[in-house]
Motif scaffolding. Sequence first.
Motif, PDB file in Angstrom:
ATOM      1  N   SER A 112      -2.224 -12.655  13.606  1.00  0.00           N
ATOM      2  CA  SER A 112      -2.839 -11.553  14.349  1.00  0.00           C
ATOM      3  C   SER A 112      -3.294 -10.433  13.424  1.00  0.00           C
ATOM      4  N   ASN A 113      -3.934  -9.449  14.008  1.00  0.00           N
ATOM      5  CA  ASN A 113      -4.353  -8.247  13.309  1.00  0.00           C
ATOM      6  C   ASN A 113      -3.234  -7.632  12.507  1.00  0.00           C
ATOM      7  N   GLY A 114      -3.523  -7.314  11.240  1.00  0.00           N
ATOM      8  CA  GLY A 114      -2.524  -6.601  10.452  1.00  0.00           C
ATOM      9  C   GLY A 114      -1.423  -7.481   9.891  1.00  0.00           C
ATOM     10  N   ALA A 115      -1.542  -8.787  10.021  1.00  0.00           N
ATOM     11  CA  ALA A 115      -0.487  -9.694   9.526  1.00  0.00           C
ATOM     12  C   ALA A 115      -0.428  -9.740   7.996  1.00  0.00           C
ATOM     13  N   GLY A 116      -1.542  -9.366   7.350  1.00  0.00           N
ATOM     14  CA  GLY A 116      -1.572  -9.362   5.885  1.00  0.00           C
ATOM     15  C   GLY A 116      -2.473 -10.416   5.273  1.00  0.00           C
ATOM     16  N   LYS A 117      -3.327 -11.020   6.089  1.00  0.00           N
ATOM     17  CA  LYS A 117      -4.188 -12.099   5.607  1.00  0.00           C
ATOM     18  C   LYS A 117      -5.214 -11.584   4.595  1.00  0.00           C
ATOM     19  N   THR A 118      -5.906 -10.522   4.960  1.00  0.00           N
ATOM     20  CA  THR A 118      -6.923  -9.964   4.068  1.00  0.00           C
ATOM     21  C   THR A 118      -6.285  -9.452   2.782  1.00  0.00           C
TER      22      THR A 118
ATOM     23  N   TYR B  51       0.890  -1.166   0.000  1.00  0.00           N
ATOM     24  CA  TYR B  51       0.000   0.000   0.000  1.00  0.00           C
ATOM     25  C   TYR B  51       0.919   1.204   0.000  1.00  0.00           C
TER      26      TYR B  51
ATOM     27  N   GLU C 220     -12.507 -14.134   7.831  1.00  0.00           N
ATOM     28  CA  GLU C 220     -12.955 -13.920   9.208  1.00  0.00           C
ATOM     29  C   GLU C 220     -14.465 -14.032   9.396  1.00  0.00           C
TER      30      GLU C 220
ATOM     31  N   GLN D 118      -9.070 -15.234  12.948  1.00  0.00           N
ATOM     32  CA  GLN D 118      -8.323 -14.913  14.162  1.00  0.00           C
ATOM     33  C   GLN D 118      -8.624 -15.930  15.246  1.00  0.00           C
TER      34      GLN D 118
END
Length: 239
Positions: free
Chosen positions: A40-46, A16, A165, A197
């Motif tokens: 975890s949050n922000g790991a890049g999964k999405t 990004y 998720e 998660q």
Amino acid sequence: RTGEVLLQVKGLKVSYGGIQAVKGVDFEVRQGELVSLIGSNGAGKTTTMKAITRTLNANGGEISYLGRSVQGRGAWDLVKEGLIMVPEGRGVFARMTITENLLMGAYTKNDKAQIAADIERMFVLFPRLKERRDQLAGTMSGGEQQMLAMARALMGHPKLLLLDEPSMGLSPIMVDKIFEVVADVHAQGMTIVLVEQNASRALALANRGYVMESGNITMEGEGKTLLDDPRVRAAYLGE
Ligand code: ATP
């Protein structure tokens, strides 16, 4: 691991602006598998899911689906070929009814009798949707909206279903229900990537799993093996 490879991701990078959110991810999914991607949050999964479905451009690596590169292809073209994602936050059409949302999920299809049969099939899988078929989607609970989003995706006859998720923000009873449906759909033969998660639930269901941290895959293995791994237990299961 006997099924043919449906999805192959090699060295995937996505940024990004100046921020490299996905830093070189390798990942594969075979016919009939349920593969969980945790982290975890922000790991890049999405971000990884969005690159696979071509809703985001990658800046490195290769993705092939059904043996063909997705490079330069539109999200729409991939949906027609059965690569269908249920996005984080569900994305139901709030001002349409349940039935209308389901019809939107069949937008790549023309066979009216088949579409009607598919709607009936969804009403068997999700009786709650049948009871509420004429209700506006925006007035349903989070769990009901998640069921609708999954049913809408199934209306498109996915060959590979990506769930981002699905349990997020739901009550414990609804979380149980959603995981039950994921297990059912998989048992009926659907190939699934489950981004979650809720690591313990996702790995318990998975044939294989991947752990993602800060834009990299840091562990992979059979679902049960990862579930028993002390590093996974410490980092994601609060032990
Ligand atoms: P979550 O469970 O919170 O969605 P995630 O593993 O899916 O986490 P991503 O949403 O892929 O993670 O985010 C990966 C990184 O990219 C994060 O640092 C996030 O802040 C950043 N990011 C995501 N979307 C954007 C965007 N539109 N613009 C800039 N940075 C973004």
